[in-house]
Design a protein around this motif. Structure first.
Motif, short mmCIF file in Angstrom:
data_model
loop_
_atom_site.label_atom_id
_atom_site.label_comp_id
_atom_site.label_asym_id
_atom_site.label_seq_id
_atom_site.Cartn_x
_atom_site.Cartn_y
_atom_site.Cartn_z
N PHE A 68 0.82 -1.20 0.00
CA PHE A 68 0.00 0.00 0.00
C PHE A 68 0.86 1.26 0.00
N ARG A 125 0.69 3.99 1.79
CA ARG A 125 1.20 4.39 3.10
C ARG A 125 1.51 3.16 3.94
N ALA A 134 0.42 0.71 5.36
CA ALA A 134 -0.65 0.00 6.07
C ALA A 134 -0.13 -1.16 6.91
N LEU A 135 0.97 -0.93 7.62
CA LEU A 135 1.46 -1.94 8.56
C LEU A 135 0.60 -1.89 9.81
N PHE A 136 0.40 -3.05 10.44
CA PHE A 136 -0.47 -3.08 11.62
C PHE A 136 0.29 -2.50 12.82
N PRO A 137 -0.15 -1.37 13.34
CA PRO A 137 0.63 -0.70 14.39
C PRO A 137 0.62 -1.45 15.72
N HIS A 138 -0.36 -2.36 15.91
CA HIS A 138 -0.43 -3.06 17.19
C HIS A 138 0.36 -4.37 17.16
N PHE A 195 1.28 -12.50 9.57
CA PHE A 195 -0.18 -12.35 9.51
C PHE A 195 -0.80 -13.13 8.35
N ILE A 251 6.25 -1.38 15.02
CA ILE A 251 6.20 -0.67 13.74
C ILE A 251 6.52 0.82 13.92
N GLN A 309 9.92 0.90 7.14
CA GLN A 309 8.52 0.48 7.03
C GLN A 309 8.22 0.02 5.62
N ARG A 359 6.08 -8.13 3.85
CA ARG A 359 4.80 -8.69 4.30
C ARG A 359 3.97 -9.19 3.12
N ALA A 360 4.13 -8.52 1.99
CA ALA A 360 3.41 -8.98 0.79
C ALA A 360 4.13 -10.17 0.16
#
Lengths: 400, 268
Positions: free
Chosen positions: A80, A82, A84-88, A97, A130, A138, A145-146
């Motif tokens: 993406f 921006r 769109a990494l999961f901040p939590h 994931f 993150i 990032q 991640r992709a």
């Protein structure tokens, strides 16, 4: 192979973001979709990814229609804009994931996540949060991640646009080497023409919801098919005029101040002469690096415009010279490589100079759109490229 | 960076004085209440009152008070659960989807915040009678949910406003179904909002008097109702003790309520 057939996306009744598009993207290809903002390139990518529903048309992958499938059932992954990494979640959990969703066994998951981290050189960041990563880091994690899911097609939505120039160039090289190694299909959306030229096997140039041209970077740059493509990719000088005479191998164009300019097909025959009747209003397009600034008029085999040197801009690798033609038309931009003798030393501001170029190095287009090209006009182009081109015997055959 | 805190102008004396008076007005009565709850009965005229925990002991063995406490907790927990579920769902609907009447719906959620409680209480009472719902714990849970749900919607909505939608798209892209996306991405990120909404709902339910008064049936007194009925027979030190306990419980909830605002950011 990914095929788009008559793909269209309408918002409301009046706005069509993507218009009846037919496009084929080959397996393992680095394919860029290039265009200005608002041209529909992101909408197109989001339809391929499954985030927008097409209003019409089909998306076919490996002979199967995939447009009715939701995003989570397509074997595509997206990077993406921006990130769109999961901040939590930590870096590791972000990467794991997708594999967890696919119920990949734990041992497999570990090796694949480690491989992906290694690929983007982020193995020491596995357990970081993150928020502690820089933009470039990032970006790498988003890519990893992709890729960890081994997507058949990787979709990239302007992934480098948030990085500074140096980092962007570095990531371009890495992206390219990863793609060459994995041989996945990459579909890369960008508004940066240089980026598209650098990275792509093929580029689709989009404008106003339409694809204007699909081709290799060289085809797009050297042989743009429409005025938009010529002007959007790189710099181009535009000289307006009217067709005076159309000969089989040359078109003569009369511009202002009674000067006559010649247009010939390109030497390799890739760009034939268009069909243009005398009196047709036209534009001659020529790249700054094809122009030369001379102190005296060149021979009759070259086009020349007389003018005054207005500005000399030293830009490191090249020097740009701005020449104001005598007839008062738009200034011509000339780009000269800075070899041992720089342009600055040889010219002074206010000098009377000639801007010269070869008739084979320019393009002829209509004022608004491309001129038609006759079916058989390719054969008119004489294969003059004797150095690397075909030997004289075969050139005779081509003419026949 | 924290050491670089902005230098503020010194506040004038009058402002300090006003602040002090405001705090005094707020907290002196509370202090009085707390102190009285610890003071024993006078042994006789002129003799000093002794510190004691007698009132607390009496409260804790008072069956009626304990019943009321249990009722408060029971009603509080159920109304919190229901209003948190409904409120979170409503906030998601308002923030995420475009549907006819969305703006009206958004406005309506604010009504219970500004509506006079007595009107709401009376309206609910009439409504329950019309529907032939027996007044008791069930009707109280319904009534409390009606106003708590607004608070949950507001806190969850504010959390959703900074939410980067592409996070959910990313989860979807990585193979998560809509349901998995909600549990693995959306909920963890809005959790601080949900939690503070729930704590607020519980506090409001636990403290509410007016609406409870209208919707409580016979023999289903909550703590505030119990205190009110005890006051009818005069202010006793037992009431002070009970009120102090309620004050303490509320304070603990408030501390929790302000704490979880430091959640993960909703965007990277």
């Amino acid at each position: 192979m990914l095929e788009l057939k008559g793909l269209e996306k309408k918002y409301g009744r009046n706005y069509t973001a993507v218009k009846k598009m037919d496009l084929t993207i080959r397996e393992g290809e680095f394919f860029s979709i290039l265009g200005p903002s608002g041209c529909g390139k992101t909408t197109l990518l989001r339809m391929i990814g499954g985030f927008e529903t097409p209003s019409q048309g089909q998306i076919i992958y490996d002979g199967k229609r995939i447009d009715p499938l939701p995003a989570n059932q397509r074997q595509f992954n997206m990077v993406f804009q921006r990130y769109a990494l999961f901040p939590h979640l930590s870096v590791w959990e972000n990467l794991a994931f997708g594999l967890k969703m696919k119920k990949v066994p734990e041992i497999d998951l570990r090796t694949r996540v480690n491989e992906a981290l290694l690929m983007v050189k982020m193995e020491s960041f596995a357990h970081r949060g993150i928020a502690t990563l820089s933009g470039g880091q990032q970006q790498r994690i988003a890519l990893a991640r992709a890729l960890v899911n081994r997507p058949r097609v990787l979709l990239l939505d302007e992934p480098l646009s948030a990085l500074d120039l140096k980092l962007r160039q570095q990531m371009q090289v890495e992206l390219l080497s990863i793609q060459r190694r994995l041989k996945h299909t990459f579909i890369f959306v960008t508004h940066d023409q240089e980026e598209a030229l650098t990275l792509s096997d093929r580029i689709a140039v989009m404008n106003g919801g339409n694809v204007e041209q699909v081709g290799t970077p060289q085809e797009i740059y050297e042989y743009p098919k429409t005025p938009f493509v010529a002007q959007f990719i790189g710099q181009v000088n535009t000289i307006e005029g009217e067709v005076k005479e159309a000969r089989p191998d040359t078109i003569l164009v009369s511009g202002a101040a009674r000067r006559v300019l010649m247009v010939k097909p390109s030497r390799d025959g890739q760009r034939p002469l268009p069909v243009a009747l005398p009196g047709t209003p036209v534009k001659i397009l020529v790249r700054p690096e094809k122009l030369k600034v001379l102190k005296s008029a060149p021979g009759p085999e070259q086009n020349a415009i007389e003018g005054t040197l207005r500005e000399v801009l030293y830009q490191g690798a090249v020097t740009q010279l701005f020449v104001m033609p005598r007839d008062g038309s738009a200034p011509l931009i000339v780009s000269q490589p800075n070899t041992a003798v720089t342009a600055r030393r040889s010219f002074n501001l206010g000098d009377k100079v000639f801007v010269a170029w070869l008739p084979e190095d320019c393009l002829l287009m209509g004022r608004e759109a491309a001129l038609p090209v006759a079916e058989n006009s390719v054969s008119i182009a004489p294969p003059l490229l004797t150095v690397v081109g075909p030997p004289p015997e075969s050139s005779g055959a081509a003419l026949a | 960076m924290e050491s670089m805190e902005k230098i503020r102008p010194r506040s004038p004396l009058i402002a300090k004085l006003m602040t002090a008076i405001a705090f005094l007005m707020l907290y002196v009565p509370l202090f009085a209440l707390v102190i009285y709850s610890f003071l024993g009965p006078s042994a006789g005229p002129g003799s000093p009152q002794a510190w004691t925990l007698e009132w607390y002991r009496r409260i804790l063995v008072n069956g009626e008070v304990l019943d009321a406490f249990n009722m408060s907790i029971y009603v509080g927990i159920w109304s919190t659960l229901v209003s948190t579920l409904l409120g979170t769902a409503a906030a998601l609907a308002i923030e995420r989807f475009r549907f006819p009447g969305r703006q009206l719906f958004d406005m309506i959620t604010h009504v219970p915040l500004i509506m006079p409680e007595i009107v709401l209480g009376l309206a609910l009472l009439i409504w329950f009678v019309v529907l032939r719902i027996t007044l008791g714990p069930f009707s109280m849970i319904l009534a409390h949910t009606t106003f708590s749900v607004s608070y949950v919607i507001i806190t969850v909505k504010s959390r959703l406003q900074g939410f980067d939608d592409s996070l959910e798209e990313a989860a979807h892209d990585l193979g998560a179904s809509p349901w998995q996306t909600f549990w693995k991405v959306t909920l963890p990120l809005i959790w601080p909002g949900v939690l503070s909404g729930a704590l607020m709902a519980f506090t409001l339910s636990f403290d509410d008097f007016l609406i409870t008064f209208f919707t409580a049936g016979v023999g289903s007194d909550t703590l505030p109702l119990k205190i009110y009925s005890m006051i009818k027979f005069g202010v006793s030190p037992e009431i002070n003790a009970l009120s102090t306990l309620m004050l303490g419980a509320t304070l603990i909830l408030v501390v929790f309520f302000f704490r979880p605002s430091k959640g993960a950011p909703t965007h990277a």
